[in-house]
Motif scaffolding. Structure first.
Motif, PDB file in Angstrom:
ATOM      1  N   ASP A 137       0.815  -1.220   0.000  1.00  0.00           N
ATOM      2  CA  ASP A 137       0.000   0.000   0.000  1.00  0.00           C
ATOM      3  C   ASP A 137       0.851   1.274   0.000  1.00  0.00           C
ATOM      4  O   ASP A 137       0.364   2.362   0.247  1.00  0.00           O
ATOM      5  N   GLU A 187       2.196  -9.229  11.104  1.00  0.00           N
ATOM      6  CA  GLU A 187       0.728  -9.198  11.086  1.00  0.00           C
ATOM      7  C   GLU A 187       0.033 -10.452  10.579  1.00  0.00           C
ATOM      8  O   GLU A 187      -1.190 -10.450  10.438  1.00  0.00           O
ATOM      9  N   GLU A 236       4.148  -0.246  15.560  1.00  0.00           N
ATOM     10  CA  GLU A 236       3.715   0.431  14.325  1.00  0.00           C
ATOM     11  C   GLU A 236       2.600   1.414  14.630  1.00  0.00           C
ATOM     12  O   GLU A 236       1.659   1.095  15.357  1.00  0.00           O
TER      13      GLU A 236
HETATM   14  C1  BMA Z   1       1.244  -1.857   8.530  1.00  0.00           C
HETATM   15  C2  BMA Z   1       2.397  -2.481   7.781  1.00  0.00           C
HETATM   16  C3  BMA Z   1       2.199  -2.521   6.323  1.00  0.00           C
HETATM   17  C4  BMA Z   1       1.407  -1.373   5.794  1.00  0.00           C
HETATM   18  C5  BMA Z   1       1.047  -0.366   6.842  1.00  0.00           C
HETATM   19  C6  BMA Z   1       0.154   0.721   6.365  1.00  0.00           C
HETATM   20  O1  BMA Z   1       0.581  -2.674   9.341  1.00  0.00           O
HETATM   21  O2  BMA Z   1       2.772  -3.682   8.337  1.00  0.00           O
HETATM   22  O3  BMA Z   1       1.646  -3.726   5.941  1.00  0.00           O
HETATM   23  O4  BMA Z   1       2.057  -0.791   4.761  1.00  0.00           O
HETATM   24  O5  BMA Z   1       0.446  -1.041   7.861  1.00  0.00           O
HETATM   25  O6  BMA Z   1      -1.084   0.251   5.972  1.00  0.00           O
END
Ligand code: BMA
Length: 858
Positions: A199, A456, A557
């Motif tokens: 993405d 994930e 994240e």
């Molecule tokens: C996260 C990452 C990617 C992705 C991002 C934004 O969870 O691990 O898979 O690019 O989200 O959607």
């Protein structure tokens, strides 16, 4: 001196003079003279090795720049074809005389048949593995030919998919764009997942010789590998074990010596068997100079050399650079649940950092200089950790060397992301060998902090419970069991076993995020234990304030998108494309919710400018605000929370994304703000109902006695109210220093026309200063500022001095057409103050003065 010691001595002198090239071993790279063509057709064209088919086609003028406008769409045929590469090289008499000759491919992408002088050496099926071929009897003195045939990775992937029989989920695989319909073939092939699209990434599925080709020749002894284990490291004593793997053609007696920076540490006589010998040599370093992460101390490194000496002199050697430290992930039950934090040399360290993706979709373009730039961008933003995310690659050695050098701890995912993977024996064996190759390659780096199974996958699958991403619905119960069994085998059996067998007790975490590896926690995003990916902001469209409401023990994240800056947009779009809904801009925005989310959040906190360039700038300001709010929330919540890794530090092509530095490594506003929020000591004020709660967060190991000053100013710079007091900032945690009443601070002033300045000082030194507002920017009555900018030069350094007659928010400086770097940018300018900002540029002060451009929030 006996004979062996003499030889050792002689060997060391040679080493001192010529960089320790032993006479016996020969190593040379076979990266030149390569040609390529589409298999069995067309003329042979010059190729670059390491390289990719796409970059070779580009260099030969056969395709247009894949990143420009929508060229990517025209290039999808490339991955449906087979390609071949060949080169000729000359082998000397000296090499020809060696008993052992080997060609090593350190990276073949991906399905390749390898031929030497017309004879097949073997086939490969994993871009992450190292492929070694013994070529004695096949290599000739004089002219030789290497020939490699790459099969189409996507068509081969489709075959593998059909062979496996289950269509596995892989949400980010942009199969339709890749003219593959719904065939998401990426997971059946051990190749960088992001090549198939993400993405934030294009779909450009490469083939090629992506890492160097090496020819080695030696007579009977070779040190194949050295691993410096560190069973116990304290500041008094490092107990180390050199695990040396030596190949010998015969039974013989040798001396193995360990040297440190040219100084002999110890030497031992060993009897070698024929074949592989694994030898453990314990040794001790008293009062070691420890390796510390950025901000905590020095990044001391040790350069060890292992020398093997036989009757014939020094026959083989290997150098290893490492740092001495104890580094572990601490997960202990506490009053809130279970902790999740790193401890370095006994010190609990709050992890400040970012997730990283590969720096280019065409990997061989990532030079050591670019790695250094990226790691320095992290270190200069006060980070101490990078997570190498599982949808990319196991990065080059250079990356880890720079992490060691600049004190960046590495959270290393294995390369699996947002998908489920096959479980047939061939695939599992391939994965196991891939893990061994890469763990062995990088395990000596002191920066390695954690190995993590995948990104994930568990969260998305969420086996045996509701939730997840709905993947299970596509399968019968029996199929679900098959899919999960494959998952379990890879992430709970194979990978932890490799980490156990091939590292020094390094920590392993099966998936990111997860509340815990126990079955009942499987696929749960951690809040009271484990790590969390907090996507309530952005994907969940929750307000930025929710960073404070959601608890996390370690936020691995979170992030917010922006467009790249204008000069980067100009590299892929024409003025006629300057509308975020144009086809070209949309094809450089791969999040299907991207544009909408940016607009909706912008309306929530600011407003949406009509003019394109001002809008692009506002996306940076917005991303900066989100980043600041995320980091401050995590740090305020220390020690409950012990990590904050932003998604994501970099890009692999010019695109709208969550990155804080773009494809050209230009700092976005978010990167500057991250630098400020990741400082060793920060003030992090926050509105809590009617009060302003002023937190201080300190990573220092000692308490600070400071002074807190709180001032409310109007937009002309007049003081409305001001209070101050002495404060104790506790070591290595977060403290509330003061709570102040909103109305008292406002002192009758208008909430739409004032700024609150909070400053923490230690003596005369300002440790941190933050501006906060009583209302959102969209509700401020912002005046029109008039700036004064003076450019100058002092000791060869250019700078500008800036002031304004009225308050100006997030003032951005740039010099169109120049890659000038401003030491501070996107800052609030308070009237009456003079800001001196360094400018890294070749322009003269006069040119700076003439060409500088300023933007601000209006
Ligand atoms: C996260 C990452 C990617 C992705 C991002 C934004 O969870 O691990 O898979 O690019 O989200 O959607």
């Amino acid at each position: 001196m006996n004979k062996i010691v003499w030889m050792l001595f002689f060997g060391c002198i040679t080493w001192g003079m010529v960089g320790c090239s032993t006479e016996k071993e020969i190593r040379t790279e076979l990266n030149s003279g390569w040609q390529f063509r589409q298999r069995d057709s067309g003329t042979w064209l010059p190729a670059t090795v390491p390289g990719t088919v796409h970059t070779d086609l580009l260099a030969n003028g056969k395709i247009e720049n894949p990143f420009y406008r929508m060229n990517e769409l025209q290039l999808q045929w490339i991955d449906k074809k087979d390609w071949e590469y060949r080169t000729e090289f000359t082998v000397s008499e000296e090499i020809g005389k060696k008993v052992n000759q080997r060609i090593t491919f350190t990276g073949l992408d991906t399905y390749a048949d390898v031929y030497l002088n017309g004879e097949k050496l073997g086939s490969t099926d994993n871009m992450f593995r190292t492929w070694r071929f013994d070529v004695e009897g096949k290599l000739k003195v004089g002219r030789n030919e290497l020939h490699i045939v790459f099969a189409s990775p996507t068509l081969k992937g489709r075959e593998e998919m059909e062979r496996y029989g289950l269509r596995l989920p892989a949400d980010n695989d942009q199969s339709v764009r890749g003219e593959m319909g719904n065939d998401r073939v990426s997971v059946y092939t051990r190749k960088a997942p992001y090549h198939y699209g993400w993405d934030w990434g294009p779909r450009l599925v490469t083939s090629g010789i992506w890492r160097p080709v090496i020819l080695e020749a030696w007579n009977d002894v070779k040190v194949v590998d050295v691993f410096i284990r560190q069973p116990s490291v304290t500041k008094e004593k490092a107990q180390l074990v050199a695990e040396v793997c030596v190949n010998s053609d015969k039974q013989q007696s040798v001396t193995i010596a360990i040297m440190n920076e040219g100084k002999m540490l110890l030497q031992e006589q060993k009897e070698l068997r024929r074949g592989e010998n694994k030898i453990s040599i314990p040794y001790v370093i008293q009062n070691p100079r420890l390796w510390w992460s950025n901000g905590l101390g020095e990044q001391n490194l040790y350069n060890f050399t292992i020398l093997v000496t036989s009757e014939e002199g020094v026959v083989s050697e290997k150098k290893v650079t490492t740092g001495l430290r104890s580094l572990r992930l601490v997960r202990e039950k506490d009053q809130w649940g279970e902790s999740f934090g790193f401890e370095l040399n006994g010190v609990p360290v709050f992890a400040k950092g970012a997730n990283a993706i590969p720096n280019d979709v065409f990997l061989p373009r990532v030079t050591p200089d670019l790695y250094e730039k990226m790691v320095l961008d992290a270190a200069n933003a006060n980070m101490n950790m990078i997570r190498i995310w599982g949808g990319g690659i196991y990065e080059d050695d250079a990356f880890f060397e720079f992490c060691d050098k600049y004190g960046i701890m590495v959270w290393q995912d294995f390369m699996f992301a947002c998908a489920m993977y096959p479980g047939n024996q061939e695939f599992l064996d391939n994965v196991r060998q891939e893990a061994i190759d890469n763990v062995t390659r990088i395990r000596n780096h002191p920066s390695i902090a954690l190995w993590c199974g995948n990104n994930e996958n568990a969260l998305a699958w969420r086996y045996g419970a509701p939730g997840g991403w709905g993947w299970k619905n596509a399968f019968t119960k029996e199929e679900q069991d098959t899919v999960f069994k494959a998952y379990y085998t890879v992430f709970h059996e194979i990978l932890p076993q490799v980490v156990k067998d091939y590292t020094d007790g390094d920590d392993y975490w099966p998936s990111s995020p997860m509340a815990g590896p126990e079955p009942d926690q499987h696929g749960l995003d951690g809040t009271t234990s484990g790590d969390q990916h907090y996507w309530g902001v952005w994907h969940g469209f929750r307000p930025l304030e929710s960073f404070d409401e959601v608890t996390t023990r370690f936020c691995s994240e979170y992030g917010f998108q922006s467009f790249p800056e204008m000069s980067t947009i100009e590299t892929y779009a024409l003025p006629e494309d300057y509308d975020i809904e144009s086809e070209v801009m949309k094809s450089h925005q791969r999040s299907y919710i991207g544009n909408g989310r940016i607009l909706d959040y912008m309306k929530m906190y600011y407003w949406v400018p009509e003019e394109f360039e001002q809008f692009i700038y506002m996306t940076h300001v917005l991303q900066g605000l989100a980043t600041k709010m995320g980091i401050e929330a995590h740090r305020r919540n220390m020690p409950y929370c012990m990590g904050s890794l932003i998604w994501q530090i970099n890009d692999c092509w010019p695109v709208a994304s969550w990155s804080t530095t773009d494809y050209y490594h230009k700092w976005k506003a978010a990167h500057y703000m991250m630098r400020d929020c990741f400082k060793e000591v920060i003030v992090a004020p926050k509105w809590e109902g009617d009060s302003l709660a002023i937190y201080a967060v300190s990573d220092r190991q000692e308490m600070i006695q400071g002074r807190l000053v709180v001032e409310v100013l109007d937009f002309q710079g007049n003081s409305i109210s001001s209070v101050e007091k002495g404060v104790d900032v506790t070591a290595n945690t977060s403290t509330v220093l003061w709570k102040l009443n909103r109305e008292v601070l406002l002192a009758g002033g208008s909430e739409n026309e004032v700024v609150l300045v909070v400053r923490l000082q230690e003596g005369d030194q300002v440790l941190d200063e933050k501006n906060i507002y009583f209302v959102y920017h969209k509700d401020l009555d912002l005046p029109t500022p008039h700036f004064s900018v003076q450019a100058g030069e002092e000791n060869d350094e250019k700078f500008i001095q800036v002031s304004s007659d009225k308050l100006a928010c997030n003032v951005m400086f740039c010099i169109p057409g120049e890659s000038a770097f401003f030491s501070d940018n996107y800052i609030d300018i308070i009237p009456g103050r003079n800001y001196k900002i360094k400018v890294d540029t070749d322009l003269s002060p006069t040119q700076i003065q003439e060409r500088i451009k300023i933007r601000y929030v209006h």
